[in-house]
Design a protein around this motif. Structure first.
Motif, PDB file in Angstrom:
ATOM      1  N   PRO A 198      31.374  -8.551  23.335  1.00  0.00           N
ATOM      2  CA  PRO A 198      31.847  -8.081  24.647  1.00  0.00           C
ATOM      3  C   PRO A 198      30.777  -7.331  25.436  1.00  0.00           C
ATOM      4  O   PRO A 198      29.786  -6.856  24.870  1.00  0.00           O
ATOM      5  CB  PRO A 198      32.988  -7.125  24.271  1.00  0.00           C
ATOM      6  CG  PRO A 198      32.601  -6.593  22.927  1.00  0.00           C
ATOM      7  CD  PRO A 198      31.910  -7.743  22.225  1.00  0.00           C
ATOM      8  N   ASP A 199      30.994  -7.217  26.715  1.00  0.00           N
ATOM      9  CA  ASP A 199      30.105  -6.447  27.568  1.00  0.00           C
ATOM     10  C   ASP A 199      30.124  -4.985  27.131  1.00  0.00           C
ATOM     11  O   ASP A 199      31.183  -4.417  26.849  1.00  0.00           O
ATOM     12  CB  ASP A 199      30.556  -6.568  29.025  1.00  0.00           C
ATOM     13  CG  ASP A 199      29.547  -5.967  29.987  1.00  0.00           C
ATOM     14  OD1 ASP A 199      28.542  -6.642  30.271  1.00  0.00           O
ATOM     15  OD2 ASP A 199      29.759  -4.816  30.412  1.00  0.00           O
ATOM     16  N   GLY A 200      28.936  -4.380  27.063  1.00  0.00           N
ATOM     17  CA  GLY A 200      28.830  -2.981  26.689  1.00  0.00           C
ATOM     18  C   GLY A 200      28.903  -2.727  25.200  1.00  0.00           C
ATOM     19  O   GLY A 200      29.063  -1.570  24.782  1.00  0.00           O
ATOM     20  N   ALA A 201      28.775  -3.758  24.402  1.00  0.00           N
ATOM     21  CA  ALA A 201      28.864  -3.611  22.945  1.00  0.00           C
ATOM     22  C   ALA A 201      27.740  -2.729  22.411  1.00  0.00           C
ATOM     23  O   ALA A 201      26.625  -2.722  22.941  1.00  0.00           O
ATOM     24  CB  ALA A 201      28.805  -4.987  22.280  1.00  0.00           C
ATOM     25  N   THR A 202      28.042  -1.999  21.342  1.00  0.00           N
ATOM     26  CA  THR A 202      27.040  -1.179  20.664  1.00  0.00           C
ATOM     27  C   THR A 202      26.454  -1.959  19.503  1.00  0.00           C
ATOM     28  O   THR A 202      27.186  -2.562  18.709  1.00  0.00           O
ATOM     29  CB  THR A 202      27.664   0.135  20.155  1.00  0.00           C
ATOM     30  OG1 THR A 202      28.153   0.874  21.274  1.00  0.00           O
ATOM     31  CG2 THR A 202      26.633   0.970  19.410  1.00  0.00           C
ATOM     32  N   VAL A 203      25.123  -1.930  19.408  1.00  0.00           N
ATOM     33  CA  VAL A 203      24.411  -2.632  18.341  1.00  0.00           C
ATOM     34  C   VAL A 203      23.636  -1.599  17.524  1.00  0.00           C
ATOM     35  O   VAL A 203      22.737  -0.936  18.047  1.00  0.00           O
ATOM     36  CB  VAL A 203      23.424  -3.680  18.912  1.00  0.00           C
ATOM     37  CG1 VAL A 203      22.795  -4.486  17.774  1.00  0.00           C
ATOM     38  CG2 VAL A 203      24.122  -4.605  19.896  1.00  0.00           C
ATOM     39  N   ALA A 204      23.977  -1.476  16.258  1.00  0.00           N
ATOM     40  CA  ALA A 204      23.235  -0.574  15.369  1.00  0.00           C
ATOM     41  C   ALA A 204      21.988  -1.298  14.868  1.00  0.00           C
ATOM     42  O   ALA A 204      22.057  -2.435  14.392  1.00  0.00           O
ATOM     43  CB  ALA A 204      24.103  -0.156  14.190  1.00  0.00           C
ATOM     44  N   VAL A 205      20.838  -0.636  14.976  1.00  0.00           N
ATOM     45  CA  VAL A 205      19.562  -1.225  14.556  1.00  0.00           C
ATOM     46  C   VAL A 205      18.783  -0.188  13.736  1.00  0.00           C
ATOM     47  O   VAL A 205      19.027   1.017  13.862  1.00  0.00           O
ATOM     48  CB  VAL A 205      18.712  -1.678  15.763  1.00  0.00           C
ATOM     49  CG1 VAL A 205      19.434  -2.736  16.588  1.00  0.00           C
ATOM     50  CG2 VAL A 205      18.342  -0.479  16.637  1.00  0.00           C
ATOM     51  N   PRO A 206      17.848  -0.623  12.902  1.00  0.00           N
ATOM     52  CA  PRO A 206      17.043   0.336  12.139  1.00  0.00           C
ATOM     53  C   PRO A 206      16.231   1.239  13.070  1.00  0.00           C
ATOM     54  O   PRO A 206      15.757   0.804  14.116  1.00  0.00           O
ATOM     55  CB  PRO A 206      16.118  -0.568  11.308  1.00  0.00           C
ATOM     56  CG  PRO A 206      16.821  -1.878  11.237  1.00  0.00           C
ATOM     57  CD  PRO A 206      17.528  -2.013  12.551  1.00  0.00           C
ATOM     58  N   ASN A 207      16.043   2.488  12.645  1.00  0.00           N
ATOM     59  CA  ASN A 207      15.338   3.435  13.516  1.00  0.00           C
ATOM     60  C   ASN A 207      13.850   3.561  13.211  1.00  0.00           C
ATOM     61  O   ASN A 207      13.148   4.312  13.876  1.00  0.00           O
ATOM     62  CB  ASN A 207      15.999   4.818  13.458  1.00  0.00           C
ATOM     63  CG  ASN A 207      15.840   5.501  12.106  1.00  0.00           C
ATOM     64  OD1 ASN A 207      15.376   4.897  11.137  1.00  0.00           O
ATOM     65  ND2 ASN A 207      16.238   6.755  12.019  1.00  0.00           N
ATOM     66  N   ASN A 208      13.342   2.848  12.176  1.00  0.00           N
ATOM     67  CA  ASN A 208      11.896   2.903  11.947  1.00  0.00           C
ATOM     68  C   ASN A 208      11.202   1.870  12.835  1.00  0.00           C
ATOM     69  O   ASN A 208      11.785   0.848  13.203  1.00  0.00           O
ATOM     70  CB  ASN A 208      11.551   2.711  10.467  1.00  0.00           C
ATOM     71  CG  ASN A 208      11.913   1.347   9.939  1.00  0.00           C
ATOM     72  OD1 ASN A 208      11.252   0.356  10.238  1.00  0.00           O
ATOM     73  ND2 ASN A 208      12.984   1.263   9.155  1.00  0.00           N
ATOM     74  N   VAL A 209       9.972   2.155  13.189  1.00  0.00           N
ATOM     75  CA  VAL A 209       9.268   1.416  14.242  1.00  0.00           C
ATOM     76  C   VAL A 209       9.250  -0.086  14.000  1.00  0.00           C
ATOM     77  O   VAL A 209       9.601  -0.875  14.883  1.00  0.00           O
ATOM     78  CB  VAL A 209       7.821   1.942  14.375  1.00  0.00           C
ATOM     79  CG1 VAL A 209       7.030   1.089  15.357  1.00  0.00           C
ATOM     80  CG2 VAL A 209       7.819   3.398  14.830  1.00  0.00           C
ATOM     81  N   THR A 210       8.868  -0.508  12.810  1.00  0.00           N
ATOM     82  CA  THR A 210       8.692  -1.942  12.578  1.00  0.00           C
ATOM     83  C   THR A 210      10.006  -2.692  12.543  1.00  0.00           C
ATOM     84  O   THR A 210      10.131  -3.772  13.110  1.00  0.00           O
ATOM     85  CB  THR A 210       7.914  -2.192  11.274  1.00  0.00           C
ATOM     86  OG1 THR A 210       8.551  -1.493  10.204  1.00  0.00           O
ATOM     87  CG2 THR A 210       6.479  -1.721  11.389  1.00  0.00           C
ATOM     88  N   ASN A 211      11.022  -2.138  11.877  1.00  0.00           N
ATOM     89  CA  ASN A 211      12.285  -2.856  11.782  1.00  0.00           C
ATOM     90  C   ASN A 211      13.104  -2.766  13.065  1.00  0.00           C
ATOM     91  O   ASN A 211      13.923  -3.639  13.341  1.00  0.00           O
ATOM     92  CB  ASN A 211      13.089  -2.363  10.574  1.00  0.00           C
ATOM     93  CG  ASN A 211      12.496  -2.868   9.275  1.00  0.00           C
ATOM     94  OD1 ASN A 211      12.116  -4.024   9.155  1.00  0.00           O
ATOM     95  ND2 ASN A 211      12.398  -1.998   8.284  1.00  0.00           N
ATOM     96  N   LEU A 212      12.878  -1.728  13.857  1.00  0.00           N
ATOM     97  CA  LEU A 212      13.466  -1.674  15.195  1.00  0.00           C
ATOM     98  C   LEU A 212      12.915  -2.821  16.029  1.00  0.00           C
ATOM     99  O   LEU A 212      13.669  -3.573  16.672  1.00  0.00           O
ATOM    100  CB  LEU A 212      13.152  -0.330  15.860  1.00  0.00           C
ATOM    101  CG  LEU A 212      13.485  -0.197  17.351  1.00  0.00           C
ATOM    102  CD1 LEU A 212      14.960  -0.447  17.606  1.00  0.00           C
ATOM    103  CD2 LEU A 212      13.074   1.175  17.873  1.00  0.00           C
ATOM    104  N   SER A 213      11.598  -2.974  16.019  1.00  0.00           N
ATOM    105  CA  SER A 213      10.965  -4.070  16.749  1.00  0.00           C
ATOM    106  C   SER A 213      11.466  -5.422  16.252  1.00  0.00           C
ATOM    107  O   SER A 213      11.824  -6.307  17.039  1.00  0.00           O
ATOM    108  CB  SER A 213       9.444  -3.989  16.587  1.00  0.00           C
ATOM    109  OG  SER A 213       8.808  -5.115  17.166  1.00  0.00           O
ATOM    110  N   ARG A 214      11.515  -5.545  14.953  1.00  0.00           N
ATOM    111  CA  ARG A 214      11.994  -6.783  14.323  1.00  0.00           C
ATOM    112  C   ARG A 214      13.418  -7.115  14.789  1.00  0.00           C
ATOM    113  O   ARG A 214      13.746  -8.272  15.065  1.00  0.00           O
ATOM    114  CB  ARG A 214      11.937  -6.568  12.820  1.00  0.00           C
ATOM    115  CG  ARG A 214      12.145  -7.748  11.942  1.00  0.00           C
ATOM    116  CD  ARG A 214      12.005  -7.283  10.499  1.00  0.00           C
ATOM    117  NE  ARG A 214      12.330  -8.325   9.552  1.00  0.00           N
ATOM    118  CZ  ARG A 214      12.438  -8.118   8.244  1.00  0.00           C
ATOM    119  NH1 ARG A 214      12.230  -6.903   7.745  1.00  0.00           N
ATOM    120  NH2 ARG A 214      12.742  -9.113   7.430  1.00  0.00           N
ATOM    121  N   SER A 215      14.262  -6.094  14.893  1.00  0.00           N
ATOM    122  CA  SER A 215      15.646  -6.286  15.330  1.00  0.00           C
ATOM    123  C   SER A 215      15.711  -6.782  16.763  1.00  0.00           C
ATOM    124  O   SER A 215      16.506  -7.672  17.100  1.00  0.00           O
ATOM    125  CB  SER A 215      16.419  -4.968  15.216  1.00  0.00           C
ATOM    126  OG  SER A 215      16.460  -4.509  13.894  1.00  0.00           O
TER     127      SER A 215
END
Length: 268
Positions: free
Chosen positions: A120-137
């Motif tokens: 849906p519009d405005g959905a929240t996506v949890a992603v890793p907070n470390n630099v490389t895996n954030l980028s990867r996500s």
């Protein structure tokens, strides 16, 4: 006289051999994530009993590179090269890649929607907070058509992406940065979660089956590696463990036990 003379060098050789064997036989301490890394190491331990392995399973909050830098372990097996490079900068240390073993494709999971088209519009996506895996996500979200990064951001091995590099966000996704091991716990609270393969497996997810979107293993720069210090790089125990981890036997174990959720990159 001849017999007496030759006994000294023979005794010296025997002592040298005994010392070398003793040094090689010392326990090799390896820090590893429980799944799949420690499981793979336990397979090696059973299949190569001459290698005395002590497997130290990592828990949340423990930095295995700090353990290695401080001499608390002899090697670790849990990370990929881009993460290792960030750690070397952060810790002011130089490490050595001893073996390249497997890929754990990063996946997008949900308990709220069954397809990415239904996000849906405005959905929240949890992603890793470390630099490389954030980028990867973010690259994975781009691959699946949920966002578009700035021009030039099409190769994760060349450019690290952050949320500031999102150029198009048609569903107005909200990026929530979370500690990687904790992301599976967010599944009941967010619409999407981007989870590392090992943490997905620990949470009872099967990436090859349960992920709504999954990284490709082709030309993937995030292969998991065995890491040690420059001082131990040529240690016979490290060399033997590296040989074991890159063997056809370990590749077969990975293929048989993880059903495409963990993919060997050596020994195939």
């Amino acid at each position: 006289m001849t017999t007496g003379f030759t006994s000294f060098p023979l005794a010296g050789i025997a002592l040298s051999v005994a010392f070398a064997f003793s040094a090689q036989a010392e326990t090799l301490r390896v820090a590893a994530d429980p799944v799949p890394h420690a499981e793979i190491l336990n397979f090696v331990k059973k299949s190569d009993p001459q290698l005395d392995l002590k497997i130290i399973e990592l828990t949340s909050g423990i930095n295995a590179n700090e353990l290695l830098a401080h001499g608390d372990v002899d090697a670790n097996y849990f990370q990929h090269v881009p993460y290792l490079k960030e750690q070397e900068k952060a810790l002011g240390q130089t490490f050595v890649v001893a073996a390249t073993v497997h890929i754990e494709p990063l996946g997008i999971y949900s308990r709220k929607v069954k397809t990415l088209q239904a996000v849906p519009d405005g959905a929240t996506v949890a992603v890793p907070n470390n630099v490389t895996n954030l980028s990867r996500s973010l690259y994975l979200l781009q691959k699946e058509g949920l966002i578009k990064l700035k021009a030039g951001y099409n190769d994760p091995s060349k450019n690290q992406a952050t949320p500031k590099d999102i150029a198009e966000n048609p569903k107005h996704l909200k990026i929530l940065e979370v500690e990687s091991p904790q992301i599976p716990r967010t599944l009941d609270d967010v619409q999407l979660a981007v989870i590392n393969g090992n943490y997905a497996l620990e949470a009872g997810l099967t990436p090859a089956k349960d992920a709504l979107g999954l990284e490709s293993a082709v030309n993937n720069p995030y292969a998991n590696i065995l890491v040690t210090t420059p001082k131990l790089a040529n240690d016979p125990r490290i060399k033997q463990l590296a040989k074991d981890l890159e063997s056809t036997q370990v590749a077969g174990f990975i293929q048989q036990n993880y059903n495409g959720s963990v993919i060997p990159v050596a020994g195939k």
